[in-house]
Design an enzyme around this catalytic site. Structure first.
Site, PDB file in Angstrom:
ATOM      1  N   SER A   1      17.720   0.809 -30.550  1.00  0.00           N
ATOM      2  CA  SER A   1      19.002   0.785 -29.840  1.00  0.00           C
ATOM      3  C   SER A   1      19.539  -0.627 -29.717  1.00  0.00           C
ATOM      4  O   SER A   1      18.774  -1.603 -29.631  1.00  0.00           O
ATOM      5  CB  SER A   1      18.807   1.371 -28.438  1.00  0.00           C
ATOM      6  OG  SER A   1      19.939   1.140 -27.624  1.00  0.00           O
TER       7      SER A   1
ATOM      8  N   TYR B   1      15.485   1.034 -20.434  1.00  0.00           N
ATOM      9  CA  TYR B   1      15.626   1.728 -21.714  1.00  0.00           C
ATOM     10  C   TYR B   1      15.534   0.727 -22.867  1.00  0.00           C
ATOM     11  O   TYR B   1      14.774   0.917 -23.822  1.00  0.00           O
ATOM     12  CB  TYR B   1      16.954   2.484 -21.750  1.00  0.00           C
ATOM     13  CG  TYR B   1      17.288   3.077 -23.086  1.00  0.00           C
ATOM     14  CD1 TYR B   1      16.537   4.121 -23.616  1.00  0.00           C
ATOM     15  CD2 TYR B   1      18.370   2.604 -23.823  1.00  0.00           C
ATOM     16  CE1 TYR B   1      16.849   4.668 -24.854  1.00  0.00           C
ATOM     17  CE2 TYR B   1      18.692   3.149 -25.050  1.00  0.00           C
ATOM     18  CZ  TYR B   1      17.931   4.180 -25.559  1.00  0.00           C
ATOM     19  OH  TYR B   1      18.246   4.708 -26.787  1.00  0.00           O
TER      20      TYR B   1
ATOM     21  N   LYS C   1      12.516   0.196 -25.741  1.00  0.00           N
ATOM     22  CA  LYS C   1      12.783   0.184 -27.182  1.00  0.00           C
ATOM     23  C   LYS C   1      12.226  -1.087 -27.820  1.00  0.00           C
ATOM     24  O   LYS C   1      11.628  -1.049 -28.908  1.00  0.00           O
ATOM     25  CB  LYS C   1      14.283   0.276 -27.446  1.00  0.00           C
ATOM     26  CG  LYS C   1      14.891   1.640 -27.174  1.00  0.00           C
ATOM     27  CD  LYS C   1      14.409   2.703 -28.143  1.00  0.00           C
ATOM     28  CE  LYS C   1      15.171   4.003 -27.993  1.00  0.00           C
ATOM     29  NZ  LYS C   1      14.661   5.066 -28.889  1.00  0.00           N
TER      30      LYS C   1
END
Length: 323
Positions: free
Chosen positions: A116, A140, A144
Site C-alpha cells: 500500500s 495499517y 504493510k
C-alpha cells in the site's frame, strides 16, 4: 502451474481471480471470508482457512504444488488499524509470516505481495516514487511495511523472489457488474458516495483543513481491473528477474474528496448531500503515485484511467446489488 491466491474472495483479489480465469490459469483461493464474499468465488477452488491458523493452513495446503503465491489477504481499514492495533498486527503481519513460511517449506519461488501507499506516510514530494522515505503514520501502513521488510530479508536469505505492489486508491468494478467493492461498514469514498446518493443519506467527509486547494484530502484513484492486470505482469516479471522488487501502482493524478463528489453528481445525475467531520487519525493530506517504474519494468499499461468510468462501473455494480 498453480497459483495460490490469498484473499481471493475480497475486492481486489476477486478481480485478479477473474483475470486468471480469462487467462486460463490454474489457481486455488485461500480466504477466511471475514471481509471477502463467497459469492465472488462461487464454483472455484476454494479453501476456507485463516492465515493465523498455521497448522491447519499447512495441513490443508499439503497436497498442492504451487508455482507462486499472490497474497492479498489482510484487514485494510486505516481507522480500525488505529483502534484495533493488536488485531491488525495478528491478521496482517502474523498471517503474512505464516504464508511466507509455507512458501519456503513448499519451495515456492515467486511471491507477490499486496502492499500500500500507506507505507509512505506524509508525502515529501509532489508525486511519490518508490525511493520516497517510508514513514507510515498509521498502523495499517506500519504493518504493510513490516511485511515488506520481512519479504526483503527472506528474499536475501532464501530462493524466494518477491514483488511488492504499493497500491494507491483502488476504485471501480468489473465490466460485467458482478464484482465490486462490498464492505460493511464501507469506508472508501467512491462506494460511500454512491450508497449515500442512492439512499439520499448524508455523506461524511473527513476534514476540510488539509493543505490542499479545497482543504479536503487528495487521492490517486486506479481502476481495480488495472490493479489485477499489474499482478499478472508481476508474475511474468519474476520469471526472468530474481530478488526483491517494489512498484507503485497509481493513476498519477490526484482528485480531492470534493472533486470526486462533484464528478459523481455530474456522472450519476444524483444529488449528494455531505457534511464535514473531523479528520481521521492517520490520514495524509495528499497521495499521488509515480508509476513510471511499473510501466517500464513490468510493461504494465492502464486501460481505464478516467475517474468518471471508475465511478460509473462502481455504480453499475451497486445497482446490480440493489443497494
Amino acid at each position: 502451474m498453480t497459483i495460490l491466491v490469498t484473499g481471493g474472495a475480497g475486492y481486489i483479489g476477486s478481480h485478479f481471480i477473474r483475470l486468471l480465469e480469462n487467462k486460463k490459469k490454474d489457481f486455488v483461493i485461500v480466504d477466511n471470508l471475514s471481509t471477502g464474499h463467497e459469492k465472488f468465488i462461487k464454483d472455484k477452488k476454494f479453501i476456507n482457512v485463516d492465515l493465523k491458523d498455521k497448522e491447519n493452513l499447512k495441513k490443508l495446503l499439503n497436497d498442492y504444488n504451487f508455482s507462486s503465491i499472490v497474497h492479498f489477504a489482510g484487514l485494510s481499514i486505516v481507522k480500525d488499524s488505529q483502534s484495533l492495533a493488536e488485531n491488525y498486527y495478528e491478521n496482517n503481519v502474523i498471517g503474512s509470516k505464516n504464508i511466507v513460511e509455507i512458501a519456503l517449506e513448499k519451495n515456492i519461488r515467486h511471491f507477490i505481495f499486496s502492499s500500500s501507499a500507506a507505507v509512505y506516510g506524509n508525502p515529501e514530494e509532489e508525486s511519490i516514487k518508490e525511493s520516497h522515505p517510508t514513514k507510515p503514520i498509521n498502523n495499517y501502513g506500519k504493518n504493510k511495511l513490516q511485511v515488506e521488510n520481512l519479504l526483503k530479508q527472506v528474499s536475501q536469505e532464501y530462493p524466494l523472489d518477491v514483488v511488492c505492489l504499493r497500491y494507491f486508491n483502488a476504485a471501480g468494478a468489473d465490466k460485467k457488474g458482478d464484482l465490486g467493492e462490498l464492505r460493511d461498514p464501507e469506508t472508501h469514498l467512491i462506494p460511500n458516495i454512491i450508497k449515500k446518493a442512492i439512499s439520499k443519506d448524508t455523506l461524511e467527509v473527513f476534514g476540510n483543513n488539509f493543505k490542499t486547494p479545497d482543504g479536503t484530502c487528495i487521492r490517486d484513484y486506479i481502476h481495480v481491473s488495472d490493479l489485477a492486470e499489474a499482478h499478472a505482469k508481476a508474475l511474468e516479471f519474476l520469471t526472468e528477474n530474481k530478488g526483491f522488487h517494489v512498484f507503485n501502482l497509481g493513476n498519477e493524478r490526484g482528485f480531492s474528496n470534493l472533486e470526486i463528489i462533484n464528478t459523481a453528481q455530474e456522472v450519476l445525475k444524483l444529488k449528494i448531500n455531505y457534511r464535514i467531520q473531523e479528520p481521521r487519525e492517520g490520514d495524509p493530506a495528499k497521495l499521488i503515485a509515480d508509476s513510471t517504474r511499473a510501466k517500464n519494468l513490468l510493461k504494465w499499461t492502464q486501460s481505464k484511467t478516467d475517474i468518471k468510468e471508475m465511478i460509473l462501473s462502481a455504480y453499475q455494480f451497486y445497482q446490480n446489488e440493489k443497494i
